[in-house]
Design a protein around this motif. Structure first.
Motif, PDB file in Angstrom:
ATOM      1  N   GLN A 107     -92.996 -21.528  -3.693  1.00  8.02           N
ATOM      2  CA  GLN A 107     -93.317 -22.745  -4.434  1.00  8.02           C
ATOM      3  C   GLN A 107     -92.071 -23.320  -5.100  1.00  8.02           C
ATOM      4  O   GLN A 107     -91.857 -24.537  -5.097  1.00  8.02           O
ATOM      5  N   GLU A 108     -91.244 -22.452  -5.650  1.00  4.71           N
ATOM      6  CA  GLU A 108     -90.004 -22.911  -6.276  1.00  4.71           C
ATOM      7  C   GLU A 108     -89.055 -23.493  -5.232  1.00  4.71           C
ATOM      8  O   GLU A 108     -88.412 -24.528  -5.467  1.00  4.71           O
ATOM      9  N   ALA A 109     -88.974 -22.839  -4.062  1.00  3.22           N
ATOM     10  CA  ALA A 109     -88.109 -23.337  -2.993  1.00  3.22           C
ATOM     11  C   ALA A 109     -88.608 -24.676  -2.461  1.00  3.22           C
ATOM     12  O   ALA A 109     -87.807 -25.583  -2.177  1.00  3.22           O
ATOM     13  N   ALA A 110     -89.936 -24.811  -2.325  1.00  9.61           N
ATOM     14  CA  ALA A 110     -90.512 -26.063  -1.834  1.00  9.61           C
ATOM     15  C   ALA A 110     -90.220 -27.215  -2.795  1.00  9.61           C
ATOM     16  O   ALA A 110     -89.907 -28.335  -2.363  1.00  9.61           O
ATOM     17  N   ASN A 111     -90.304 -26.957  -4.089  1.00 11.32           N
ATOM     18  CA  ASN A 111     -89.972 -27.991  -5.068  1.00 11.32           C
ATOM     19  C   ASN A 111     -88.519 -28.422  -4.937  1.00 11.32           C
ATOM     20  O   ASN A 111     -88.198 -29.618  -5.025  1.00 11.32           O
ATOM     21  N   ALA A 112     -87.630 -27.446  -4.728  1.00 11.19           N
ATOM     22  CA  ALA A 112     -86.211 -27.760  -4.578  1.00 11.19           C
ATOM     23  C   ALA A 112     -85.943 -28.553  -3.300  1.00 11.19           C
ATOM     24  O   ALA A 112     -85.061 -29.420  -3.259  1.00 11.19           O
ATOM     25  N   LEU A 113     -86.730 -28.285  -2.249  1.00 15.47           N
ATOM     26  CA  LEU A 113     -86.506 -28.943  -0.963  1.00 15.47           C
ATOM     27  C   LEU A 113     -87.087 -30.348  -0.898  1.00 15.47           C
ATOM     28  O   LEU A 113     -86.481 -31.252  -0.317  1.00 15.47           O
ATOM     29  N   TYR A 114     -88.278 -30.535  -1.488  1.00 13.47           N
ATOM     30  CA  TYR A 114     -89.020 -31.768  -1.233  1.00 13.47           C
ATOM     31  C   TYR A 114     -89.107 -32.729  -2.414  1.00 13.47           C
ATOM     32  O   TYR A 114     -89.693 -33.809  -2.271  1.00 13.47           O
ATOM     33  N   THR A 115     -88.525 -32.381  -3.558  1.00  8.18           N
ATOM     34  CA  THR A 115     -88.547 -33.319  -4.685  1.00  8.18           C
ATOM     35  C   THR A 115     -87.351 -34.274  -4.736  1.00  8.18           C
ATOM     36  O   THR A 115     -87.476 -35.358  -5.301  1.00  8.18           O
ATOM     37  N   PRO A 116     -86.177 -33.921  -4.158  1.00  7.93           N
ATOM     38  CA  PRO A 116     -85.066 -34.875  -4.170  1.00  7.93           C
ATOM     39  C   PRO A 116     -85.397 -36.133  -3.363  1.00  7.93           C
ATOM     40  O   PRO A 116     -86.350 -36.142  -2.566  1.00  7.93           O
ATOM     41  N   PRO A 117     -84.625 -37.212  -3.528  1.00  9.97           N
ATOM     42  CA  PRO A 117     -84.829 -38.429  -2.733  1.00  9.97           C
ATOM     43  C   PRO A 117     -84.783 -38.134  -1.237  1.00  9.97           C
ATOM     44  O   PRO A 117     -84.054 -37.229  -0.804  1.00  9.97           O
ATOM     45  N   ILE A 118     -85.544 -38.895  -0.465  1.00  7.77           N
ATOM     46  CA  ILE A 118     -85.673 -38.633   0.967  1.00  7.77           C
ATOM     47  C   ILE A 118     -84.331 -38.698   1.684  1.00  7.77           C
ATOM     48  O   ILE A 118     -84.095 -37.952   2.654  1.00  7.77           O
ATOM     49  N   VAL A 119     -83.411 -39.539   1.215  1.00 11.07           N
ATOM     50  CA  VAL A 119     -82.091 -39.634   1.853  1.00 11.07           C
ATOM     51  C   VAL A 119     -81.355 -38.304   1.735  1.00 11.07           C
ATOM     52  O   VAL A 119     -80.725 -37.841   2.700  1.00 11.07           O
ATOM     53  N   ILE A 120     -81.429 -37.672   0.567  1.00 10.81           N
ATOM     54  CA  ILE A 120     -80.783 -36.365   0.373  1.00 10.81           C
ATOM     55  C   ILE A 120     -81.471 -35.310   1.221  1.00 10.81           C
ATOM     56  O   ILE A 120     -80.820 -34.445   1.822  1.00 10.81           O
ATOM     57  N   ILE A 209     -93.588 -34.175   8.376  1.00 11.15           N
ATOM     58  CA  ILE A 209     -94.995 -33.830   8.141  1.00 11.15           C
ATOM     59  C   ILE A 209     -95.258 -33.496   6.675  1.00 11.15           C
ATOM     60  O   ILE A 209     -96.365 -33.695   6.173  1.00 11.15           O
ATOM     61  N   THR A 210     -94.239 -32.997   5.976  1.00  6.97           N
ATOM     62  CA  THR A 210     -94.428 -32.660   4.564  1.00  6.97           C
ATOM     63  C   THR A 210     -94.462 -33.919   3.704  1.00  6.97           C
ATOM     64  O   THR A 210     -95.332 -34.059   2.832  1.00  6.97           O
ATOM     65  N   ASN A 211     -93.520 -34.827   3.919  1.00 10.03           N
ATOM     66  CA  ASN A 211     -93.467 -36.034   3.099  1.00 10.03           C
ATOM     67  C   ASN A 211     -94.648 -36.963   3.356  1.00 10.03           C
ATOM     68  O   ASN A 211     -95.050 -37.710   2.457  1.00 10.03           O
ATOM     69  N   LEU A 212     -95.204 -36.921   4.558  1.00  9.36           N
ATOM     70  CA  LEU A 212     -96.384 -37.740   4.863  1.00  9.36           C
ATOM     71  C   LEU A 212     -97.692 -36.999   4.587  1.00  9.36           C
ATOM     72  O   LEU A 212     -98.770 -37.510   4.898  1.00  9.36           O
ATOM     73  N   LYS A 213     -97.590 -35.782   4.028  1.00  6.87           N
ATOM     74  CA  LYS A 213     -98.754 -34.970   3.667  1.00  6.87           C
ATOM     75  C   LYS A 213     -99.607 -34.580   4.868  1.00  6.87           C
ATOM     76  O   LYS A 213    -100.803 -34.291   4.731  1.00  6.87           O
ATOM     77  N   LEU A 214     -99.009 -34.580   6.062  1.00  9.30           N
ATOM     78  CA  LEU A 214     -99.776 -34.233   7.259  1.00  9.30           C
ATOM     79  C   LEU A 214    -100.149 -32.758   7.280  1.00  9.30           C
ATOM     80  O   LEU A 214    -101.210 -32.385   7.796  1.00  9.30           O
ATOM     81  N   SER A 215     -99.272 -31.909   6.732  1.00  6.10           N
ATOM     82  CA  SER A 215     -99.583 -30.483   6.710  1.00  6.10           C
ATOM     83  C   SER A 215    -100.780 -30.201   5.806  1.00  6.10           C
ATOM     84  O   SER A 215    -101.610 -29.334   6.109  1.00  6.10           O
ATOM     85  N   ASP A 216    -100.889 -30.946   4.699  1.00  7.73           N
ATOM     86  CA  ASP A 216    -102.055 -30.783   3.817  1.00  7.73           C
ATOM     87  C   ASP A 216    -103.338 -31.177   4.541  1.00  7.73           C
ATOM     88  O   ASP A 216    -104.383 -30.538   4.385  1.00  7.73           O
ATOM     89  N   PHE A 217    -103.262 -32.224   5.346  1.00  6.55           N
ATOM     90  CA  PHE A 217    -104.430 -32.688   6.097  1.00  6.55           C
ATOM     91  C   PHE A 217    -104.863 -31.650   7.136  1.00  6.55           C
ATOM     92  O   PHE A 217    -106.054 -31.335   7.267  1.00  6.55           O
ATOM     93  N   LEU A 218    -103.874 -31.106   7.875  1.00  4.29           N
ATOM     94  CA  LEU A 218    -104.197 -30.218   8.988  1.00  4.29           C
ATOM     95  C   LEU A 218    -104.871 -28.931   8.538  1.00  4.29           C
ATOM     96  O   LEU A 218    -105.777 -28.436   9.218  1.00  4.29           O
ATOM     97  N   PHE A 219    -104.427 -28.387   7.426  1.00  6.31           N
ATOM     98  CA  PHE A 219    -104.876 -27.055   7.059  1.00  6.31           C
ATOM     99  C   PHE A 219    -106.000 -27.066   6.027  1.00  6.31           C
ATOM    100  O   PHE A 219    -106.120 -26.152   5.222  1.00  6.31           O
ATOM    101  N   GLN A 220    -106.817 -28.099   6.107  1.00  5.77           N
ATOM    102  CA  GLN A 220    -108.062 -28.115   5.348  1.00  5.77           C
ATOM    103  C   GLN A 220    -109.203 -27.674   6.271  1.00  5.77           C
ATOM    104  O   GLN A 220    -109.203 -27.987   7.463  1.00  5.77           O
TER     105      GLN A 220
END
Length: 256
Positions: A107-120, A209-220
């Motif tokens: 969870q900590e790694a995911a926050n570090a990976l996906y919270t910065p601006p999309i360009v970064i 898929i992460t930024n578009l929330k597709l992974s959240d959709f698939l695994f419901q």
């Protein structure tokens, strides 16, 4: 004596690149007020020229020119597709095993990976970091092990180190799968650009898929049929890509 020198060289290739890369990342993160992903991306950019120099030196010693060492081989579209399908399969395995829910480090790694601006995210995680990691884990660690040991042992050890390097179980399982395939690609093509393209393809699609929330959709649970269809398609594409890459590089060897 010669065997001792060779083993020392392998150990140095296992330790020094990772140590330098990690030390640079830590120094940037602690000394400059920037996000972890940006620090890692800057560290990768700073280390790539040195890593390339060492890699080219090693390849020259093995009898390969710089051009031969970087060419991606044939079947480029299948390498990109393989990266996408492995991204789907890797994420599916991690999600279905419930690893992301039990790992606080993830969870900590995911926050570090996906919270910065999309360009970064795109520049660092999508392009620069995969290039540096392939230089280290395939260009140096796997290649050095392969000089001495069998493909299977070299692939498992390098992929295992790649998984451990990520520091948490979900990313470790995912990275191990990518690492094994990247080692196979390097073995087939003898060119670093092939596993590098695979890694970049997988990372870019993971960001997508992460930024578009597709992974959240698939695994419901209510989308289980769609999830099963996507996984089945990914298995099929993965098999096709493996076969086509294998055949194309076999044909190339036959012609040569």
């Amino acid at each position: 004596m010669k065997g001792m020198v060779r083993m020392t060289g392998i150990i140095l290739h296992l330790i020094l690149p990772l140590f330098t890369y990690t030390l640079t990342t830590t120094f940037l993160y602690l000394s400059v007020p920037i996000e972890p992903l940006l620090a890692t991306g800057l560290s990768a950019a700073l280390n790539i020229p040195v890593l390339l120099w060492i890699y080219f030196y090693d390849q020259k010693r093995r009898g390969y020119s710089p051009a031969e060492s970087l060419k991606p081989g044939s079947g480029l579209i299948f390498i990109w597709l393989l990266g996408v399908s492995l991204c789907i399969l890797g994420n599916s395995i991690v999600e279905l095993m419930g690893l992301t829910r039990i790992s606080k480090a993830y969870q900590e790694a995911a926050n570090a990976l996906y919270t910065p601006p999309i360009v970064i995210q795109l520049a660092a995680s999508g392009l620069i970091i995969p290039a540096a990691e392939e230089l280290i884990f395939r260009g140096m660690i796997f290649a050095s092990l392969r000089d001495k040991f069998s493909f299977g042992l070299s692939a498992v050890v390098s992929a295992g180190l790649f998984g451990l390097y990520h520091g948490n179980l979900p990313q470790g399982v995912y990275a191990f799968l990518i690492g094994l395939t990247a080692a196979w690609l390097y073995e087939r093509t003898k060119a670093l650009l092939a596993p590098c393209m695979l890694h970049i393809s997988a990372n870019l699609f993971s960001l997508f898929i992460t930024n578009l929330k597709l992974s959240d959709f698939l695994f419901q649970r209510e989308h289980a049929v769609v999830t099963a269809a996507v996984i089945a398609a990914a298995v099929f594409v993965t098999a096709i890509c493996f076969v086509r890459i294998y055949r194309k590089n076999n044909l190339k060897e036959d012609i040569v």
